[in-house]
Design an enzyme around this catalytic site. Structure first.
Site, PDB file in Angstrom:
ATOM      1  N   ARG A 184       1.070  -1.533   0.149  1.00  0.00           N
ATOM      2  CA  ARG A 184      -0.381   0.227  -0.083  1.00  0.00           C
ATOM      3  C   ARG A 184       0.822   1.472   0.153  1.00  0.00           C
ATOM      4  O   ARG A 184       2.385   1.557   0.390  1.00  0.00           O
ATOM      5  CB  ARG A 184      -1.207   0.138   1.188  1.00  0.00           C
ATOM      6  CG  ARG A 184      -2.182  -1.415   1.393  1.00  0.00           C
ATOM      7  CD  ARG A 184      -2.535  -0.937   2.256  1.00  0.00           C
ATOM      8  NE  ARG A 184      -3.600  -2.160   2.651  1.00  0.00           N
ATOM      9  CZ  ARG A 184      -3.399  -2.757   3.485  1.00  0.00           C
ATOM     10  NH1 ARG A 184      -2.439  -3.306   4.197  1.00  0.00           N
ATOM     11  NH2 ARG A 184      -4.467  -4.189   2.977  1.00  0.00           N
ATOM     12  N   LYS A 211      -2.029  -2.392   7.530  1.00  0.00           N
ATOM     13  CA  LYS A 211      -3.832  -1.889   7.605  1.00  0.00           C
ATOM     14  C   LYS A 211      -4.187  -2.994   8.721  1.00  0.00           C
ATOM     15  O   LYS A 211      -3.797  -3.812   9.005  1.00  0.00           O
ATOM     16  CB  LYS A 211      -4.692  -1.705   6.695  1.00  0.00           C
ATOM     17  CG  LYS A 211      -6.003  -1.313   6.378  1.00  0.00           C
ATOM     18  CD  LYS A 211      -6.930  -1.467   5.610  1.00  0.00           C
ATOM     19  CE  LYS A 211      -7.245  -0.293   4.982  1.00  0.00           C
ATOM     20  NZ  LYS A 211      -8.902  -0.862   3.513  1.00  0.00           N
ATOM     21  N   HIS A 248      -1.893   3.474  -6.415  1.00  0.00           N
ATOM     22  CA  HIS A 248      -1.963   2.233  -5.959  1.00  0.00           C
ATOM     23  C   HIS A 248      -1.920   1.298  -7.363  1.00  0.00           C
ATOM     24  O   HIS A 248      -2.400   0.080  -7.498  1.00  0.00           O
ATOM     25  CB  HIS A 248      -3.304   1.975  -5.582  1.00  0.00           C
ATOM     26  CG  HIS A 248      -2.930   2.343  -4.396  1.00  0.00           C
ATOM     27  ND1 HIS A 248      -3.371   3.452  -3.313  1.00  0.00           N
ATOM     28  CD2 HIS A 248      -2.702   1.093  -3.074  1.00  0.00           C
ATOM     29  CE1 HIS A 248      -2.479   3.327  -2.112  1.00  0.00           C
ATOM     30  NE2 HIS A 248      -2.685   1.173  -1.840  1.00  0.00           N
ATOM     31  N   ARG A 289       0.079  -1.603  -7.134  1.00  0.00           N
ATOM     32  CA  ARG A 289      -0.103  -2.643  -6.502  1.00  0.00           C
ATOM     33  C   ARG A 289      -1.211  -3.116  -6.978  1.00  0.00           C
ATOM     34  O   ARG A 289      -1.310  -5.108  -6.482  1.00  0.00           O
ATOM     35  CB  ARG A 289      -0.989  -2.102  -5.128  1.00  0.00           C
ATOM     36  CG  ARG A 289      -2.098  -2.507  -4.030  1.00  0.00           C
ATOM     37  CD  ARG A 289      -1.907  -2.452  -2.918  1.00  0.00           C
ATOM     38  NE  ARG A 289      -2.897  -2.914  -1.558  1.00  0.00           N
ATOM     39  CZ  ARG A 289      -2.383  -3.781  -0.949  1.00  0.00           C
ATOM     40  NH1 ARG A 289      -1.335  -4.204  -1.066  1.00  0.00           N
ATOM     41  NH2 ARG A 289      -3.130  -4.665   0.213  1.00  0.00           N
ATOM     42  N   HIS A 308      -5.051  -8.438   3.158  1.00  0.00           N
ATOM     43  CA  HIS A 308      -6.335  -8.291   3.299  1.00  0.00           C
ATOM     44  C   HIS A 308      -6.983  -9.043   4.431  1.00  0.00           C
ATOM     45  O   HIS A 308      -6.445 -10.361   4.648  1.00  0.00           O
ATOM     46  CB  HIS A 308      -6.905  -8.478   2.027  1.00  0.00           C
ATOM     47  CG  HIS A 308      -7.360  -7.561   0.873  1.00  0.00           C
ATOM     48  ND1 HIS A 308      -6.850  -7.902  -0.067  1.00  0.00           N
ATOM     49  CD2 HIS A 308      -6.476  -6.552   1.460  1.00  0.00           C
ATOM     50  CE1 HIS A 308      -6.721  -7.421  -1.269  1.00  0.00           C
ATOM     51  NE2 HIS A 308      -6.297  -6.083  -0.251  1.00  0.00           N
ATOM     52  N   TYR A 352      -9.815  -9.498  -7.561  1.00  0.00           N
ATOM     53  CA  TYR A 352      -8.603  -9.311  -8.575  1.00  0.00           C
ATOM     54  C   TYR A 352      -9.422 -10.847  -9.167  1.00  0.00           C
ATOM     55  O   TYR A 352      -8.345 -11.086 -10.575  1.00  0.00           O
ATOM     56  CB  TYR A 352      -7.779  -9.713  -7.787  1.00  0.00           C
ATOM     57  CG  TYR A 352      -7.513  -8.108  -8.057  1.00  0.00           C
ATOM     58  CD1 TYR A 352      -6.092  -7.083  -7.823  1.00  0.00           C
ATOM     59  CD2 TYR A 352      -6.942  -8.139  -6.130  1.00  0.00           C
ATOM     60  CE1 TYR A 352      -6.539  -6.302  -7.831  1.00  0.00           C
ATOM     61  CE2 TYR A 352      -6.817  -6.964  -5.311  1.00  0.00           C
ATOM     62  CZ  TYR A 352      -6.678  -5.973  -6.385  1.00  0.00           C
ATOM     63  OH  TYR A 352      -6.047  -4.959  -5.340  1.00  0.00           O
TER      64      TYR A 352
END
Length: 302
Positions: free
Chosen positions: A149, A174, A243, A246, A269, A278
């Site tokens: 990120r 995150k 991003h 990414r 995630h 994705y």
């Protein structure tokens, strides 16, 4: 609406302004939203707020959705209606809140934009001609190599890298979660080049991996601006935001490995449903290949 119903509505907005002290923007938005509901009532010859049923609220929201309102706008309208009916409940003017359990239609999720392998090669194989470009190439190679990120890239310290092992540790992921990621060979080489220059030409006090010419940690906005400048100098017309690197990492890795759980772990995630977007990109790519290659896929000429 019946005059009594209009009076209840006026009292609600007075209470919202005086007692709740809602912002002027909120009051204006709620007033506009409930006006739409009032028009629905007029069209259906409903004169009292207590006569509105769950099916009426659902039909009203569906009609607003057909007119092109976004999920976010519909959620706000439902919030206004719920607040109004909660007020009516407290005043003993109704026995039920018909909007209580109605959900707005979900917004279609936009697929993230990605770059293909050739585009990324053009971006990353362009060469460097200055100290800052050596640093920038190391940043962009690492971004794509490890699927970071933007906030994670900016927060990296020198001590987070283990170049002999070709890994790095994300400490400030995150949700406060840390994870260990592999670093590709090209990224390792680019980082080694940057560290050699950094050691000679930039003050050593700052622990950050990526710093300015004055030795200060690069913030997220500065990284965005450097990527924009890089693209302009390299003659890349498309607007590329950080991003996208990414997203491209995730899409290319999933396309090659078909291992959704591994990609989820690498991206950090917490929920696999976030990673599953994705798979849509991967299917889109396969569908394009099918349309181009399968002899029975081509449309018949008109």
């Amino acid at each position: 609406m019946h005059p009594d119903a209009e009076l209840m509505l006026a009292d609600f907005f007075k209470q919202l302004t005086v007692e709740v002290r809602a912002s002027e923007h909120t009051v204006k938005s709620y007033r506009r939203d409930i006006q739409h509901l009032s028009r629905y009532c007029k069209d259906k010859a409903i004169s009292q707020w207590a006569d509105l049923k769950l099916t009426d609220i659902r039909a009203h929201i569906a009609g607003r959705h057909r007119k092109g309102l976004s999920s976010k706008s519909l959620q706000r309208e439902l919030s206004a209606i719920r607040s109004f009916y909660n007020y009516l409940l407290k005043q003993g003017q109704t026995s039920v809140n018909p909007a209580q359990h109605i959900q707005a239609p979900k917004q279609a999720r936009k697929l993230p934009k990605t770059l293909d392998v050739d585009q990324l090669s053009g971006l990353l194989d362009a060469g460097t001609s200055s100290l800052l470009e050596i640093r920038d190439l190391a940043m962009f190679e690492l971004f794509y190599s490890s699927g970071l990120r933007l906030s994670e890239l900016s927060a990296l310290d020198l001590t987070d890298l283990d170049l002999p092992d070709s890994t790095l540790t994300v400490r400030l992921g995150k949700g406060g979660k840390s994870r260990i990621l592999p670093v590709g060979g090209k990224a390792v080489t680019a980082i080694e080049n940057w560290l050699q220059q950094r050691a000679v030409k930039i003050p050593a006090a700052e622990p950050a991996l990526f710093v300015s010419a004055h030795g200060i940690r690069l913030g997220q906005r500065n990284i965005e601006l450097r990527l924009k400048r890089w693209c302009i100098k390299k003659g890349i017309a498309e607007h590329i935001h950080p991003h996208m690197l990414r997203h491209s990492f995730a899409s290319h890795l999933l396309e090659s490995s078909q291992d959704l759980r591994a990609v989820q772990e690498l991206l950090g995630h917490s929920n696999i449903s976030t990673t599953q977007i994705y798979t849509h990109l991967d299917f889109q790519h396969l569908a394009e290949i099918y349309d181009k290659a399968h002899p029975r896929a081509k449309k018949k000429p008109l």
